[in-house]
Design an enzyme around this catalytic site. Sequence first.
Site, mmCIF file in Angstrom:
data_model
loop_
_atom_site.group_PDB
_atom_site.id
_atom_site.type_symbol
_atom_site.label_atom_id
_atom_site.label_comp_id
_atom_site.label_asym_id
_atom_site.label_seq_id
_atom_site.Cartn_x
_atom_site.Cartn_y
_atom_site.Cartn_z
ATOM 1 N N GLU A 296 32.996 38.816 40.136
ATOM 2 C CA GLU A 296 34.096 39.581 39.530
ATOM 3 C C GLU A 296 33.585 40.873 38.893
ATOM 4 O OE1 GLU A 296 37.269 36.043 38.520
ATOM 5 O OE2 GLU A 296 36.086 36.771 36.862
ATOM 6 N N GLU B 241 37.382 31.730 44.658
ATOM 7 C CA GLU B 241 37.854 31.071 43.435
ATOM 8 C C GLU B 241 39.369 31.023 43.469
ATOM 9 O OE1 GLU B 241 36.658 32.232 39.489
ATOM 10 O OE2 GLU B 241 34.658 32.788 40.199
HETATM 11 C C1 BGP Z 1 36.737 33.493 36.655
HETATM 12 C C2 BGP Z 1 35.258 33.271 36.541
HETATM 13 C C3 BGP Z 1 34.806 31.859 36.507
HETATM 14 C C4 BGP Z 1 35.809 30.886 35.974
HETATM 15 C C5 BGP Z 1 37.246 31.189 36.258
HETATM 16 C C6 BGP Z 1 38.251 30.409 35.454
HETATM 17 O O1 BGP Z 1 37.094 34.632 35.959
HETATM 18 O O2 BGP Z 1 34.582 33.868 37.610
HETATM 19 O O3 BGP Z 1 33.530 31.797 35.959
HETATM 20 O O4 BGP Z 1 35.497 30.281 34.820
HETATM 21 O O5 BGP Z 1 37.574 32.532 36.130
HETATM 22 O O6 BGP Z 1 38.355 30.943 34.175
HETATM 23 P P1 BGP Z 1 38.270 30.082 32.876
HETATM 24 O O7 BGP Z 1 36.999 29.324 32.969
HETATM 25 O O8 BGP Z 1 38.279 31.039 31.763
HETATM 26 O O9 BGP Z 1 39.447 29.180 32.904
#
Ligand code: BGP
Length: 473
Positions: free
Chosen positions: A174, A367
């Site tokens: 990201e 993701e």
């Molecule tokens: C993205 C990241 C991840 C992950 C995901 C979910 O932004 O790349 O590392 O964690 O989001 O977010 P969160 O863990 O804050 O729920």
Amino acid sequence: MTDSTTFPTDFLWGGATAANQIEGAYNEGGKGLSIQDVMPQGITTPRADGPTDDNLKQVAIDFYHRYAEDIALFAEMGFKTFRFSIAWSRIFPLGDETLPNEEGLAFYDRVIDECEKHGIEPLVTISHYETPLHLADTYDGWVNRDMIGFYERYARVLFARYGARVKYWLTFNEINSVLHAPLMSGGINTPKDQLSKTDLYQAIHNELVASALATKAARELAPSAQIGCMVLAMPAYPLSPDPDDVMASMTTERTNLAFGDIHVRGEYPGYYLRSLRDQGVELVITDEDRALLKENTVDFVSFSYYMSVAETADESKRVIGKGNIMGGVRNPTLKESEWGWQIDPVGLRIVLNQFWDRWQKPLFIVENGLGAKDQLVEIDGTKTVIDDYRIDYLNDHLVQVGEAITDGVDVMGYTSWGCIDLVSASTAQLSKRYGFIYVDRNDDGSGTLDRYKKKSFHWYAEVIRSNGASLTR
Ligand code: BGP
């Protein structure tokens, strides 16, 4: 039901994780500290001075010791690929050394061995929110140009060691999130409210050059590797048909699209240069930088997708909702998760079409998923979670992936986020669960760390086995 031929036969089904959110063992195996070791509450509070016991990431889900068991569970679901990141501070504990830490390298040899044993293709993120702490403290992270050399050295070590065994690589997780979370994403120690625009955009430039250098290094050291950029995708719909709202939504989207444009086209787009000028930002960009960007564009574009937002030019209507790192204007037509992230499966089809139309590069959804509170129950003597809400979320998004493929979009694969419960990046909670596999660990650190298969585990196994034919419309 989708047409069983919708998903290509070589579609890369799998799951995604990041080292700092699963491994634990934060001070084992010669590992140095990373910025995550001073972020016990994620991005919700300022950083700590040093490691603190309340940081769940110190143990996380103990993947460092349980990786074989976990990868076997992924194999049981039929994963074709497993996305994980390499903790930079396991390989270079400080980040600016010249020689890597062999014990750290050996750990990932073992992880890759385990993937190979089960016929799972590794998908490796080189840098996922885990910059060595020393680089943040001493250099202010990516603000400093020296970072380019440290990262290149690290990437070269990885390609030399694993390049023959790992085909798919992502340079920065990201990468656009540095705009919103400078410490977590860019290792930038200067607090966000004190960071100048010039330093922020120079950090972005330095990362983009480093990403190009990694691509260059891969071509030399790992010729069969494919290199992707990774962006946080969040479409911004106009809140109304007013042309000013449409323009505002385009401007907001471009803050993210610029990162793909530069990785794919190898140069800064005009709208981005204008935005820098408008903000009074003058960057140090050398001719060599320009040539590197131009000559080392990516093979594919990968992205995370959780939600969309709206946008409007009318300040009085800018009702900001919660969301993945940046969030944005709330869309009154959408429902939201328990953490306030708005749920929009069709947005995934929109993003896939938009990216394909724009870049004509294979796309990889690396993701996507639902963070939710789970209830462990016992049914016929077996502990499980009846997570129909997660199945519905994933099903509806995958149906839209199928639609995009039918639209003609080249989609390489799909790795759902947090295929096993892990520590949240933004809030550092374990109770925000994404997994097909429940991990018995609570926000207060209690729990056995035992693993249990949720209902979604069996559901996803069937989706993969049927190559998407079991999805319900
Ligand atoms: C993205 C990241 C991840 C992950 C995901 C979910 O932004 O790349 O590392 O964690 O989001 O977010 P969160 O863990 O804050 O729920």
